[in-house]
Enzyme design. Sequence first.
Site, PDB file in Angstrom:
ATOM      1  N   GLN B 121       1.288   6.562  -3.173  1.00 23.68           N
ATOM      2  CA  GLN B 121       1.948   5.501  -3.921  1.00 23.68           C
ATOM      3  C   GLN B 121       0.966   4.759  -4.819  1.00 23.68           C
ATOM      4  OE1 GLN B 121       3.589   3.180  -0.712  1.00 23.68           O
ATOM      5  NE2 GLN B 121       1.622   3.035   0.334  1.00 23.68           N
ATOM      6  N   TYR B 150       8.189 -13.077   7.038  1.00 21.72           N
ATOM      7  CA  TYR B 150       8.444 -11.640   7.201  1.00 21.72           C
ATOM      8  C   TYR B 150       7.882 -11.164   8.535  1.00 21.72           C
ATOM      9  CZ  TYR B 150       8.336  -6.607   6.413  1.00 21.72           C
ATOM     10  OH  TYR B 150       8.523  -5.261   6.541  1.00 21.72           O
ATOM     11  N   ASP B 174      -0.700  -3.540   5.713  1.00 22.06           N
ATOM     12  CA  ASP B 174      -1.244  -4.812   5.232  1.00 22.06           C
ATOM     13  C   ASP B 174      -1.872  -5.629   6.359  1.00 22.06           C
ATOM     14  OD1 ASP B 174       0.966  -6.387   6.497  1.00 22.06           O
ATOM     15  OD2 ASP B 174       2.167  -5.320   5.026  1.00 22.06           O
ATOM     16  N   ASP B 228      -0.003  10.910  10.000  1.00 21.59           N
ATOM     17  CA  ASP B 228       1.448  10.932   9.834  1.00 21.59           C
ATOM     18  C   ASP B 228       2.079  10.501  11.168  1.00 21.59           C
ATOM     19  OD1 ASP B 228       4.111  11.574   9.505  1.00 21.59           O
ATOM     20  OD2 ASP B 228       3.720  13.519   8.582  1.00 21.59           O
ATOM     21  N   CYS B 229       3.029   9.576  11.148  1.00 20.49           N
ATOM     22  CA  CYS B 229       3.576   9.067  12.405  1.00 20.49           C
ATOM     23  C   CYS B 229       4.510  10.070  13.093  1.00 20.49           C
ATOM     24  CB  CYS B 229       4.272   7.727  12.203  1.00 20.49           C
ATOM     25  SG  CYS B 229       5.798   7.809  11.268  1.00 20.49           S
ATOM     26  N   ASP B 249       7.600  -0.749  10.280  1.00 13.81           N
ATOM     27  CA  ASP B 249       7.305  -1.472   9.033  1.00 13.81           C
ATOM     28  C   ASP B 249       7.024  -0.469   7.922  1.00 13.81           C
ATOM     29  OD1 ASP B 249       6.849  -3.779   7.516  1.00 13.81           O
ATOM     30  OD2 ASP B 249       4.686  -3.691   7.871  1.00 13.81           O
ATOM     31  N   TYR B 323      10.033 -12.773  -1.857  1.00 14.04           N
ATOM     32  CA  TYR B 323      11.051 -11.763  -2.179  1.00 14.04           C
ATOM     33  C   TYR B 323      12.080 -12.263  -3.200  1.00 14.04           C
ATOM     34  CZ  TYR B 323       9.656  -8.481   1.525  1.00 14.04           C
ATOM     35  OH  TYR B 323       8.990  -7.578   2.310  1.00 14.04           O
ATOM     36  N   GLU B 325      14.930 -13.160  -2.689  1.00 11.64           N
ATOM     37  CA  GLU B 325      16.284 -12.773  -2.271  1.00 11.64           C
ATOM     38  C   GLU B 325      16.289 -12.753  -0.740  1.00 11.64           C
ATOM     39  OE1 GLU B 325      17.340  -8.687  -3.468  1.00 11.64           O
ATOM     40  OE2 GLU B 325      15.213  -8.189  -3.378  1.00 11.64           O
TER      41      GLU B 325
END
Lengths: 335, 335
Positions: B121, B150, B174, B228-229, B249, B323, B325
Site C-alpha cells: 500500500q 478508536y 500503528d 501473513d496472519c 484491526d 474520521y 464521520e
Amino acid sequence: DMAVRHYTLDFNLSTAVDSAAIVPSLLSIFHEQELAETIHDTNGHGYLATFVGKNGRLVILRVHAHGLVTIDLQCYEEDNISQLPALVRGATVDRYWPTADGRLMEYDIDEVVYEKDSAYQNIKIMHSKQYGNILVLDGDVNLAESDIAYTRAITGNGKESYAGKEVLILGGGDGGILAELVKQKPKMIIMVEISFSGFNGCKMHMRKTCGNTLDTLRGDCYQILIEDCVPLLRKYVQEGRTFDYVINDLTAIPISTEPEDSMWEFLRLILDLSMCVLDPKGKYFTQGNSVNMTEALSLYEEQLGKLSCPVDFRKEVVCVPSYLEQWVFYTAWKK
Amino acid sequence: DMAVRHYTLDFNLSTAVDSAAIVPSLLSIFHEQELAETIHDTNGHGYLATFVGKNGRLVILRVHAHGLVTIDLQCYEEDNISQLPALVRGATVDRYWPTADGRLMEYDIDEVVYEKDSAYQNIKIMHSKQYGNILVLDGDVNLAESDIAYTRAITGNGKESYAGKEVLILGGGDGGILAELVKQKPKMIIMVEISFSGFNGCKMHMRKTCGNTLDTLRGDCYQILIEDCVPLLRKYVQEGRTFDYVINDLTAIPISTEPEDSMWEFLRLILDLSMCVLDPKGKYFTQGNSVNMTEALSLYEEQLGKLSCPVDFRKEVVCVPSYLEQWVFYTAWKK
C-alpha cells in the site's frame, strides 16, 4: 434533480509545461465527446480552453505556466471523473457548512425540517443521516442530536454533582443542558433565553436533545425565563443572589481578534456579571471556539485576566461529533 | 504559493430565468475588472460566458435554464467572493480527503511528514494542527494521534480487563492498540502485521499513538510477528491455541456490496479462523465502516450469521475525531 455536479481534477507536471506538447493529447479526449471548443487568450498565463457540450456539459481545461493542470467538468447527471467527490451546486438542501476555521465540509444532510427568521437570527434545523437533526443558527452548526459530548463538556464532563445545587444557564435554548441537569435533581435551574424563537423548532425536532423540558416554562426544579440576560444578571447582583454553577451557552467566543469589537465588550460584560453571581466555591462553564482559532482563544483568555473579580481557568479540547473540528471548552472559578 | 483558489457562488432564481434580463447587470460587474469576454453557444442550455483577466483570473458565469445561476472564480491570490471556502487546487499538500461515504472534507493538513510505497500500500503520515499526525493508507484516513476513541472502541471501551489475558491483534501496525493494552499487563499479546513498512513511519511520527512499543519486536508481554496472519491463524487452529481476545484491526469492512468480491471472501476467512482460535468465553473486536454505509454493514452482519461456529454480536457507533464521520465497531462472541 437539476443540481449541477462540479468535478475538479488537478495534476502537477514536474517540469514547467510546454502547452504545445501536452494540450493536443488532452484535447483529443474532449473532441471525442462532441464538445464545441474555444481557446482563450490568457496574456501569457498558460493555456485555457473551454468546451461546451450539447447536453449542457462544460469542460474547462487550464494548463498553468508553473506546471499545474486543472480540469473542471460541470454537468447535470452523476458522473465520476475525479478522485474528489463532486461539488453539488444549486441543490434544494445545502450540504456545505464550513468549520469555524473556514474549511469546506460536506454534511450528509437530506432535509430541512424547520426554518424561521427570528428578530435575532436565522434558525434552521436540518436532518443528517448520522447526526440526527442539527440546529444551525445564522449558518453556524450549533448542536446536533448526536452531540451529547457538547452537553457533557459544558456541564463539567460528569465530574460535578448538581444534586441540590442552584444553576444559572445563559442561553441554552436547544434544551440540551437543561434536559441533562434535571436528571440530577438540582435545587433550581434558571435558564434565560432572549426569545421564544428556536424553542418551538427544538421542542418539535430536537427531542433527543431536549426531552420534554421545553414543553413547559416551569418544571419541578427549573424555570425558563424569556428575557435579556443582562438586566436579569444585574438584578441578581443587586439582590445578592448567587449560583453554584453558571453555564454560559450563549454563543461561541468571537472569532474577531479586535478586542474593541462590540462582541468582545458583550462577552466581558457577561463574564463580569456572571462572576458576580457565582458562589465563591462555584464554577463557570462555557464553550470557546475551534482549537485552531488560536488568536481568538488567546484573546479570550486575556479577557479572563481582566475581570473585576480575579479568576483562574482551565480548558479542555473536546470532539463534538457534528462540528467536524475539535472544540475548546473553559471552566473558570474565583481565585 | 501558486495554488489556484477556486471559488463558487450559486444562487437560485425563483422563476425560470430570462437571461436577457439578468445577464447585463451581472456582466457589468465583470466588465469593470478588465476581463475579456466570450459568450458560448449552449444549444439552448441557458447562458454561458467566460471572462479571462490579465492576471490569470478566470470567471465562468452560467445561467441555467431552470433558474440556477453559478459563478466560478479561479485566481492565484486569496480572494473572498463566496460564502463557501475556496477549493485550493494544486497545493503541495493535499487537504481534501473524502469520507468513506464519499463526502468532500477539507482537513487542516499543513505538512506531509512521511511517505512510502510498500509492496502492499501507499503509506502517508500527514500533520494536522488539531489531530496531530494522521496515518493515511491508500488514501484512506486510518488513524490520527488524536484518535484514542478508536483504540478504546476496538478494545471494548474500557469495559474489559486484559490483565493476565492472552490477546491476538491482527494488523494494528500503528501500535495504538498494543500501546494501550500493554499498560494493563496482559499475559501475552501476539500482534501480526504483514509487513515492516508503516512501522518505521509510525515509530517515528505517531509516538503519541504507539509510545515505545514499536521500538522492539518483543516486549515483556508482547511479540510482534511480521508475517501473513492467515497461515499463522491456521497454525494456531492446528495447535489448538486459543486467545481471550482477538482484535481485528486489519482494515475496514469492504464497501463493495458484492458478496462474491474477494475482499468479502478474505473477510469471512479471517472471521472463521479468528472464531476458531477464540476461547469459548472470549471476545472478538473489530471496526466496521461509516454508519452511513448501511448496505455494506448489513452484508457484514449477514456474514456473521454464516460462520462455521455460530456467533452473536453487538455494534456501537463511535465518533473518531479525525474520521469526520460516525464509525461502527463490532463485538462478536461464540454462542
